[in-house]
Design a protein around this motif. Structure first.
Motif, PDB file in Angstrom:
ATOM      1  N   TYR A 192      39.739  20.076  40.984  1.00 18.42           N
ATOM      2  CA  TYR A 192      40.496  19.364  41.450  1.00 18.42           C
ATOM      3  C   TYR A 192      40.527  18.149  41.419  1.00 18.42           C
ATOM      4  CZ  TYR A 192      37.546  19.288  45.730  1.00 18.42           C
ATOM      5  OH  TYR A 192      36.079  19.001  46.471  1.00 18.42           O
ATOM      6  N   SER A 223      46.320  18.771  35.282  1.00 19.43           N
ATOM      7  CA  SER A 223      47.571  18.121  34.655  1.00 19.43           C
ATOM      8  C   SER A 223      47.316  19.796  33.337  1.00 19.43           C
ATOM      9  CB  SER A 223      47.456  16.888  34.286  1.00 19.43           C
ATOM     10  OG  SER A 223      46.578  17.597  32.987  1.00 19.43           O
ATOM     11  N   GLN A 238      48.381  22.752  35.535  1.00 21.93           N
ATOM     12  CA  GLN A 238      49.338  22.723  36.792  1.00 21.93           C
ATOM     13  C   GLN A 238      50.837  22.953  35.963  1.00 21.93           C
ATOM     14  OE1 GLN A 238      48.633  18.849  38.043  1.00 21.93           O
ATOM     15  NE2 GLN A 238      48.291  19.625  40.567  1.00 21.93           N
ATOM     16  N   LEU A 240      44.840  26.956  43.149  1.00 24.49           N
ATOM     17  CA  LEU A 240      44.713  25.514  43.443  1.00 24.49           C
ATOM     18  C   LEU A 240      44.172  25.380  45.262  1.00 24.49           C
ATOM     19  CD1 LEU A 240      47.921  24.736  41.570  1.00 24.49           C
ATOM     20  CD2 LEU A 240      45.958  24.306  40.704  1.00 24.49           C
ATOM     21  N   THR A 282      46.619  19.999  45.110  1.00 24.44           N
ATOM     22  CA  THR A 282      47.156  20.298  43.701  1.00 24.44           C
ATOM     23  C   THR A 282      48.417  20.505  43.578  1.00 24.44           C
ATOM     24  OG1 THR A 282      45.443  21.698  43.551  1.00 24.44           O
ATOM     25  CG2 THR A 282      44.934  18.923  42.880  1.00 24.44           C
ATOM     26  N   MET A 283      48.581  20.960  44.573  1.00 25.27           N
ATOM     27  CA  MET A 283      50.404  22.144  44.897  1.00 25.27           C
ATOM     28  C   MET A 283      51.341  20.887  43.631  1.00 25.27           C
ATOM     29  SD  MET A 283      49.725  25.135  45.276  1.00 25.27           S
ATOM     30  CE  MET A 283      51.522  26.122  46.048  1.00 25.27           C
ATOM     31  N   LEU A 284      52.002  21.451  43.049  1.00 30.98           N
ATOM     32  CA  LEU A 284      53.328  20.302  43.087  1.00 30.98           C
ATOM     33  C   LEU A 284      54.075  20.899  43.307  1.00 30.98           C
ATOM     34  CD1 LEU A 284      52.179  19.439  39.059  1.00 30.98           C
ATOM     35  CD2 LEU A 284      51.630  18.214  41.324  1.00 30.98           C
ATOM     36  N   MET A 340      56.159  24.096  42.853  1.00 30.52           N
ATOM     37  CA  MET A 340      55.342  25.682  42.904  1.00 30.52           C
ATOM     38  C   MET A 340      55.258  26.760  44.021  1.00 30.52           C
ATOM     39  SD  MET A 340      51.388  24.748  41.702  1.00 30.52           S
ATOM     40  CE  MET A 340      51.804  23.688  39.872  1.00 30.52           C
TER      41      MET A 340
END
Length: 297
Positions: free
Chosen positions: A105, A220, A223, A235, A239-241, A244
């Motif tokens: 992460y 990145s 992701q 993740l 680091t969840m975007l 998602m």
């Protein structure tokens, strides 16, 4: 107060140096004292705590179980002492500081603390190295890094300051649809990554087939692979975007085993700038609170 035993910081500092530098001679050379003087200080500390603290194992000196327990307290006491002295003396914090962070992460988890440190200490040159945790531990042992955040293979490890639990989660694109008859498409960091191992372990436990469709060292890239629907991966919340979603048992994805993560540094080798950064990171961890164990074990 009668009956209270005080542990002098000079004795604790010597004890830390002997353990972390690998012996009385190295500690003496670093602290500018003779080997007999170092031995005398260790004996004095053992008299105060009333237990043996060090034991000879072959050609090396290792802390006893009591020594390991004291080491955790000693490192924290010396860190706080040096933080207080640095505050009042306003020590110059200059030089290069090498930080190691796990690829899993990277900077995300502690980015705010590191960014604040850089802004407050422009005279310090910060180098950030991202790699697998096992490599970060090797680099710290070899004095190639000053401070690391890394996954822990054991509850007790050398140079540990703080430990906490990190819960990995299954992540997929919002539009991802699983097909149970097909192998799960996995995205992962290279072999040796703890998250990779946990994904495989979880799927093997339910006898679900899988295949690695994406491998890359950077967060990145992983992701983006998840967001584009190429794969699912493990993740963290940090680091969840957007775009998602989390997969769980209702989706056929068993919970992943938690990870123990630690903050590590060699106190005798750390500069004033390094000690300040450690204090900043400890404060950040303490403010987060959940799952943090200040004294390992």
């Amino acid at each position: 107060m009668p009956g209270i035993t005080n542990l002098p910081t000079d004795l604790l500092r010597t004890f830390i140096a002997v353990v972390e530098l690998g012996g009385h001679s190295r500690a003496g050379a670093f602290l500018g004292r003779s080997q007999p003087a170092i031995s005398l200080q260790i004996r004095r500390l053992e008299e105060l705590v009333r237990v043996p603290l060090l034991a000879q194992e072959g050609r090396s000196i290792q802390p006893t179980p009591a020594g390991e327990a004291l080491l955790s307290y000693a490192r924290e006491m010396i860190r706080i002492n040096d933080e207080a002295v640095g505050y009042f003396h306003r020590s110059d914090k200059t030089g290069v500081l090498r930080i190691g962070l796990p690829t899993d992460y990277a900077v995300a988890f502690l980015q705010s603390a590191i960014t604040a440190f850089v802004q407050a200490h422009a005279e310090v040159e910060l180098e950030i190295h991202c790699d697998l945790s096992r490599q970060l531990h090797q680099d710290l042992r070899a004095d190639e890094l000053d401070v690391i955040i890394a996954m822990m293979s054991n509850a007790r490890m050398p140079y540990l300051s703080r430990a906490w639990i990190e819960q990995p989660i299954w992540a997929a694109a919002e539009g991802f649809h699983d097909t149970p008859k097909r192998p799960v498409p996995l995205g992962a960091h290279p072999e040796g990554c703890d998250y990779r191992a946990r994904m495989i372990q979880a799927l093997d436990s339910i006898e679900r087939r899988w295949r690695i469709v994406y491998t890359g060292p950077g967060i990145s890239g992983l992701q983006n692979a998840v967001l584009n629907g190429l794969c699912v991966s493990a993740l963290t919340k940090a680091t969840m975007l957007p775009g998602m979603r989390v997969l769980d048992n209702t989706d056929g994805f068993p919970a992943l085993e938690p990870l123990r993560v630690g903050l590590f540094y060699k106190h005798p080798r750390l500069s004033a700038a390094g000690l300040q950064l450690v204090s900043d990171l400890v404060a950040r961890l303490d403010s987060v609170g959940a799952g943090i164990n200040p004294f390992p074990g």
